[in-house]
Design a protein around this motif. Structure first.
Motif, short mmCIF file in Angstrom:
data_model
loop_
_atom_site.label_atom_id
_atom_site.label_comp_id
_atom_site.label_asym_id
_atom_site.label_seq_id
_atom_site.Cartn_x
_atom_site.Cartn_y
_atom_site.Cartn_z
N MET A 334 1.36 -1.07 -7.17
CA MET A 334 -0.08 -0.84 -7.00
C MET A 334 -0.34 0.38 -6.12
SD MET A 334 -1.32 -4.76 -6.41
CE MET A 334 -3.03 -4.69 -6.87
N TYR A 339 -3.78 1.54 -7.54
CA TYR A 339 -4.60 0.56 -8.25
C TYR A 339 -5.11 -0.49 -7.27
CZ TYR A 339 -2.25 2.52 -12.30
OH TYR A 339 -1.77 3.37 -13.23
N ARG A 356 -5.33 -6.02 -4.72
CA ARG A 356 -4.71 -5.52 -3.50
C ARG A 356 -5.25 -6.29 -2.28
NH1 ARG A 356 -4.59 0.74 -1.64
NH2 ARG A 356 -4.57 1.19 -3.86
#
Ligand SMILES: [Zn+2]
Length: 372
Positions: A334, A339, A356
């Protein structure tokens, strides 16, 4: 590529990048040499000649830093590590190695060879200066000898991320068998040294030497900040040790089709569900991820005409994770792609979403509860 850096050439298969901050340093070095260093040393020098000598010296300083970094990189590659690139920036360079050295002895050698190279360069330049017939050549070589000796010495300061800090990390790692322990010690010392530099800088400013004082304080600030980021990442990974994507993901399998309009996405899915993003699924396969930031740029009057497929993220290949994947690995994926959320996929079927924020909350929980 590191942001703010420009690739200038390739040496031995390694990309050499220059960070924009180096241009500022180049100007500062040229200026301070042309104004403050060469004129007292060479009284016959015209201002134009002083600037030329300053610029030549700055270029050769750049070359010296490059040789220092190449020494790290080439030895790393010789010891079986992959080297991506060298970035030259504010206080020298950074060799970007893929992954950490697998052994303490490798880390030790790769770190130590840089300062050693700078000291060898210093000796060569100083010897050249001593035998040079021309006073200007002798002055330039003398400066380069001095600055390389300083570079070698500064990099030996035992605070991570400087070479000396890496040597310290390798030594503690070697003795304790624990790489994280080594990093903690090296970062701790680095922060102490950093705060010391900052205090010294303040003293210099108060004593009336604002220019040197600010320089020293900036170096200190850089030192105390750089190691902390690295340590935070290593600690997060440790706290996530036994956690998998399955433990943190949301089992929500709501998805939209690629032909859904942005208007329908907002009215039917985002607002009622209080969601910021949704996976995009076509023929039961995840083909993308559409988030608020993807649709923000679509004007209100075009939302009924624009399809999700035209604005979604992942059009060039969507990044997904699996439920069994270690959370640290998913977090890395990520962070690498920047992301905020990724679809969780099992046997090509959507089984949930990992955000996240949820990963960060898990890390904080585990830190607060002293769980590893
Ligand atoms: Zn170095």
């Amino acid at each position: 590529m590191r942001s703010g850096s420009v690739r200038i050439f390739r040496v031995a298969g390694i990309d050499v990048l220059v960070h924009v901050s180096w241009l500022v340093i180049f100007g500062l070095v040229t200026w301070s040499l042309a104004i403050g260093y060469y004129p007292p040393l060479l009284p016959d020098l015209t201002p134009a000649q002083a600037w030329v000598l300053g610029a030549i010296s700055a270029i050769l300083l750049f070359a010296s830093v490059l040789v220092h970094e190449l020494a790290h990189s080439l030895l790393a590659r010789h010891r079986g590590l992959e080297v991506d690139s060298i970035t030259l920036f504010l206080f020298g360079g950074v060799s970007s190695l893929r992954g950490d050295a697998p052994r303490a002895s490798t880390e030790l050698l790769v770190a130590a060879v840089g300062p050693l190279t700078s000291f060898v360069l210093a000796a060569v330049f100083l010897a050249g200066s001593a035998i040079a017939g021309d006073a200007r050549l002798a002055a330039v070589l003398g400066y380069l000898g001095l600055i390389n000796a300083l570079l070698g010495a500064f990099n030996l300061v035992p605070g991570f991320p400087l070479d000396g800090g890496r040597v310290l990390r390798a030594l503690v790692w070697q003795i304790t068998g624990d790489m994280r322990r080594g990093l903690e010690v090296a970062v701790g010392v680095g922060q102490l040294v950093g705060y010391g530099f900052m205090a010294w800088g303040v003293v210099e400013v108060l004593a009336g030497d604002a220019f040197d004082g600010i320089w020293i304080a900036v170096i200190g600030w850089f030192l105390q900040g750089a190691g902390a980021a690295q340590l935070r990442q290593v600690r997060s990974e440790a706290h996530l040790g036994a956690v998998h994507v399955r433990d943190v993901m949301r089992g929500d399998t709501t998805a939209v089709g690629p032909n859904t309009t942005v208007e329908a996405l907002i009215e039917t899915y985002l607002l009622p569900g209080n969601r910021r993003a949704l996976p995009v699924v076509s023929d039961e396969r995840v083909v993308g991820m559409v988030s608020v930031s993807d649709i923000q740029g679509v004007p209100a009057d075009e939302r009924s005409l624009t399809r999700v497929a035209d604005v979604m993220g992942g059009r060039g290949g969507v990044v997904t994770v699996t439920p069994e994947m270690p959370l640290a690995q998913a977090l890395q994926a990520m962070l690498t792609g920047d992301y905020e959320q990724v679809p969780v996929v099992e046997d090509e079927r959507l089984v949930g979403v990992l955000t996240r924020a949820d990963v960060v909350r898990q890390v904080q929980l585990r830190e607060a509860l002293h769980l590893e």
